[in-house]
Design an enzyme around this catalytic site. Structure first.
Site, PDB file in Angstrom:
ATOM      1  N   HIS A   1       0.877  -1.171   0.000  1.00  0.00           N
ATOM      2  CA  HIS A   1       0.000   0.000   0.000  1.00  0.00           C
ATOM      3  C   HIS A   1       0.917   1.226   0.000  1.00  0.00           C
ATOM      4  O   HIS A   1       1.995   1.191   0.603  1.00  0.00           O
ATOM      5  CB  HIS A   1      -0.836  -0.052   1.283  1.00  0.00           C
ATOM      6  CG  HIS A   1      -1.906   0.975   1.377  1.00  0.00           C
ATOM      7  ND1 HIS A   1      -1.654   2.295   1.663  1.00  0.00           N
ATOM      8  CD2 HIS A   1      -3.256   0.883   1.229  1.00  0.00           C
ATOM      9  CE1 HIS A   1      -2.801   2.966   1.696  1.00  0.00           C
ATOM     10  NE2 HIS A   1      -3.783   2.131   1.433  1.00  0.00           N
TER      11      HIS A   1
ATOM     12  N   ASP B   1       3.204  -4.052   8.349  1.00  0.00           N
ATOM     13  CA  ASP B   1       1.968  -3.307   8.156  1.00  0.00           C
ATOM     14  C   ASP B   1       0.831  -4.324   8.352  1.00  0.00           C
ATOM     15  O   ASP B   1       0.576  -5.167   7.485  1.00  0.00           O
ATOM     16  CB  ASP B   1       1.981  -2.701   6.748  1.00  0.00           C
ATOM     17  CG  ASP B   1       0.650  -2.098   6.352  1.00  0.00           C
ATOM     18  OD1 ASP B   1      -0.339  -2.302   7.068  1.00  0.00           O
ATOM     19  OD2 ASP B   1       0.609  -1.434   5.299  1.00  0.00           O
TER      20      ASP B   1
ATOM     21  N   GLN C   1      -4.294  -5.143   7.333  1.00  0.00           N
ATOM     22  CA  GLN C   1      -5.261  -6.133   6.830  1.00  0.00           C
ATOM     23  C   GLN C   1      -5.148  -7.488   7.530  1.00  0.00           C
ATOM     24  O   GLN C   1      -5.855  -8.429   7.159  1.00  0.00           O
ATOM     25  CB  GLN C   1      -5.085  -6.326   5.309  1.00  0.00           C
ATOM     26  CG  GLN C   1      -5.265  -5.068   4.496  1.00  0.00           C
ATOM     27  CD  GLN C   1      -6.688  -4.501   4.551  1.00  0.00           C
ATOM     28  OE1 GLN C   1      -7.627  -5.167   4.978  1.00  0.00           O
ATOM     29  NE2 GLN C   1      -6.842  -3.268   4.112  1.00  0.00           N
TER      30      GLN C   1
ATOM     31  N   LYS D   1     -10.368  -0.208  10.721  1.00  0.00           N
ATOM     32  CA  LYS D   1     -10.565  -1.406   9.889  1.00  0.00           C
ATOM     33  C   LYS D   1     -10.929  -2.611  10.754  1.00  0.00           C
ATOM     34  O   LYS D   1     -11.027  -3.730  10.274  1.00  0.00           O
ATOM     35  CB  LYS D   1      -9.288  -1.716   9.099  1.00  0.00           C
ATOM     36  CG  LYS D   1      -8.938  -0.667   8.039  1.00  0.00           C
ATOM     37  CD  LYS D   1      -7.723  -1.095   7.269  1.00  0.00           C
ATOM     38  CE  LYS D   1      -7.061   0.036   6.502  1.00  0.00           C
ATOM     39  NZ  LYS D   1      -7.798   0.505   5.343  1.00  0.00           N
TER      40      LYS D   1
ATOM     41  N   CYS E   1      -4.649   2.115  -3.819  1.00  0.00           N
ATOM     42  CA  CYS E   1      -3.418   2.725  -3.280  1.00  0.00           C
ATOM     43  C   CYS E   1      -2.219   1.803  -3.479  1.00  0.00           C
ATOM     44  O   CYS E   1      -1.328   1.737  -2.607  1.00  0.00           O
ATOM     45  CB  CYS E   1      -3.557   3.096  -1.799  1.00  0.00           C
ATOM     46  SG  CYS E   1      -4.829   4.292  -1.472  1.00  0.00           S
TER      47      CYS E   1
HETATM   48  C1  LIG Z   1      -2.211  -2.771   3.895  1.00  0.00           C
HETATM   49  C2  LIG Z   1      -2.582  -1.359   4.216  1.00  0.00           C
HETATM   50  N1  LIG Z   1      -1.664  -0.541   4.713  1.00  0.00           N
HETATM   51  C3  LIG Z   1      -1.938   0.720   5.047  1.00  0.00           C
HETATM   52  C4  LIG Z   1      -3.193   1.232   4.873  1.00  0.00           C
HETATM   53  C5  LIG Z   1      -3.464   2.636   5.271  1.00  0.00           C
HETATM   54  O1  LIG Z   1      -4.365   2.641   6.329  1.00  0.00           O
HETATM   55  P1  LIG Z   1      -4.897   4.015   6.924  1.00  0.00           P
HETATM   56  O2  LIG Z   1      -5.638   4.693   5.808  1.00  0.00           O
HETATM   57  O3  LIG Z   1      -5.762   3.634   8.047  1.00  0.00           O
HETATM   58  O4  LIG Z   1      -3.710   4.794   7.325  1.00  0.00           O
HETATM   59  C6  LIG Z   1      -4.194   0.432   4.344  1.00  0.00           C
HETATM   60  C7  LIG Z   1      -5.538   0.972   4.102  1.00  0.00           C
HETATM   61  O5  LIG Z   1      -6.259   0.512   3.264  1.00  0.00           O
HETATM   62  C8  LIG Z   1      -3.884  -0.906   4.020  1.00  0.00           C
HETATM   63  O6  LIG Z   1      -4.807  -1.725   3.531  1.00  0.00           O
END
Ligand SMILES: Cc1ncc(COP(=O)(O)O)c(C=O)c1O
Length: 398
Positions: free
Chosen positions: A111, A187, A190, A213, A356
């Site tokens: 992401h 990260d 998910q 989430k 993203c």
């Molecule tokens: C794997 C992953 N990393 C980072 C993010 C960013 O999350 P946030 O928008 O809560 O900062 C997301 C959001 O979709 C994500 O799916």
């Protein structure tokens, strides 16, 4: 409480089919109630003063940290509340000391929130290596072994891909990091909402994830760190034990220890209380049961989509290596058009586009991105069947 009974706690699924939980999940009634209780009954600042309301609010705020730490078995480390995963990752990028020649190993599948903070460090002479997966989004751990060197300061990968649903072998990667003396950031945006995650068993240094989430309010995220090695991104109220302008220290202040060192200023207190309630809700349902429920739905969805002409599904076919984030395209229809039609025809809400993950989409040759259905505990087999049936109808239109 079992999963079927929890549907009554969510209003949106009573009139829409919400299949976009990878973007942000729905929020159950007890979480909203807990936040309202704070605002109505004991609203006060935290960590400041001695009156009765601030004492209650401070205790609940502290309890929220403890509950979230326990949820990932991170009691031995420090759990910092942030606005989201993005802020948590940026705090690591800003808080480690970088030197020209340092290396960061990440992947092309990340992401943007777990990529841009590292790419920006190239301005400081840091080398960023992006490993490429196979077409299903899985990595050979050998490619990490090749990329991680003695100069590798940090390895940063997502536990689960938000575009393909692939689960990565984080324990193996953690052992490689240990071997080379690199920090390991996961990260977990998910993964933490969908299956049990134990930071001790994995052996990572940082785990970043988002409260919104995992049934929590928007504006909540978490940075868990094994040791307090980061210099704080911000300083100010709440972060110090002492301030003595002429006191002989270079800064003129002494930072406190624990999460407060990293949470400057008044935090999102109702958010923290809601997040804690969300964690309690997930714990009551049981993360193993939630995972099993989602796997059942994912299996049905993958099998259904596989049987439709002109539909292409991305990510691993094997249910063992994935979660219920299912990306697909329909030949000759733009993903945005598919998402629009799913909503119009059947009130099914999915995400479409690059998720993203522009480098991944480019790597897979998916110029317009994909349609992504993402499942959570409040989704049902009936909704999955409706999705399959509506996708089939749309595919027949072309
Ligand atoms: C794997 C992953 N990393 C980072 C993010 C960013 O999350 P946030 O928008 O809560 O900062 C997301 C959001 O979709 C994500 O799916």
């Amino acid at each position: 409480m079992n999963i079927e009974d929890c549907l009554a706690d969510f209003q949106i699924p009573q009139y829409l089919h919400y299949l976009d939980s990878a973007a942000t999940s729905l929020i159950p009634e007890p979480v909203i109630v807990s936040m309202n209780e704070y605002e109505r009954q004991y609203r006060a600042n935290v960590g400041r003063g001695m009156h009765r309301l601030t004492r209650v609010a401070t205790q609940r705020y502290q309890d929220a940290h403890d509950r979230v730490s326990g949820f990932i078995e991170g009691q031995e480390g420090t759990t910092v509340f942030t606005r989201n995963t993005t802020e948590a990752i940026n705090m690591v990028a800003a808080g480690l000391e970088w030197e020209p020649g340092d290396r960061i190993v990440t992947t092309v599948m990340e992401h943007h929130s777990n990529l841009l903070p590292w790419l920006r460090l190239r301005q400081k002479g840091v080398e960023v290596i992006t490993i490429r997966p196979d077409s299903e989004g899985t990595f050979d751990t050998g490619s990490f072994d090749e990329a991680i060197t003695a100069d590798t300061k940090l390895v940063a990968i997502s536990h689960v891909s938000n575009a393909l649903g692939t689960v990565q072998p984080v324990r193996e990667i953690a052992s490689l990091c240990k071997e080379y003396g690199s920090y390991f950031l996961i990260d977990g945006a998910q993964s933490v909402p969908h299956f049990p995650v134990n930071v001790q068993n994995i052996g990572c240094d940082f785990m970043c994830f988002s409260g919104h989430k995992m049934l929590g309010p928007t504006g909540t995220g978490i940075l868990w760190m094994k040791e307090e090695i980061l210099s704080p991104f911000m300083v100010g109220g709440g972060t110090v034990d002492d301030v003595d302008i002429e006191g002989g220290t270079a800064e003129g202040y002494v930072l406190t220890e624990g999460y407060r060192r990293y949470e400057a200023g008044t935090p999102h207190i109702s958010g923290a209380i809601g997040l804690s309630q969300a964690v309690k809700y997930l714990e009551n349902l049981g993360m193993d049961d939630i995972f099993r429920h989602e796997q059942k739905l994912t299996e049905r969805l993958l099998a259904g989509l596989a049987g439709i002409d002109k539909v292409n599904v991305y990510g691993p076919q094997d249910i063992k290596n994935r979660i219920g984030v299912v990306s697909f395209t329909i030949d000759r229809i733009h993903p945005h058009e598919v998402a629009y039609l799913l909503d119009e025809r059947a009130s099914i809400l999915v995400r479409s586009g690059d998720h993203c993950c522009i480098p991944l989409m480019r790597y897979l040759g998916l110029e317009n991105g994909t349609v992504r259905a993402s499942l959570y505990l409040y989704n049902t087999l009936e909704e999955v069947d409706l999705l399959i049936q509506t996708v089939e109808e749309i595919a027949r239109m072309v």
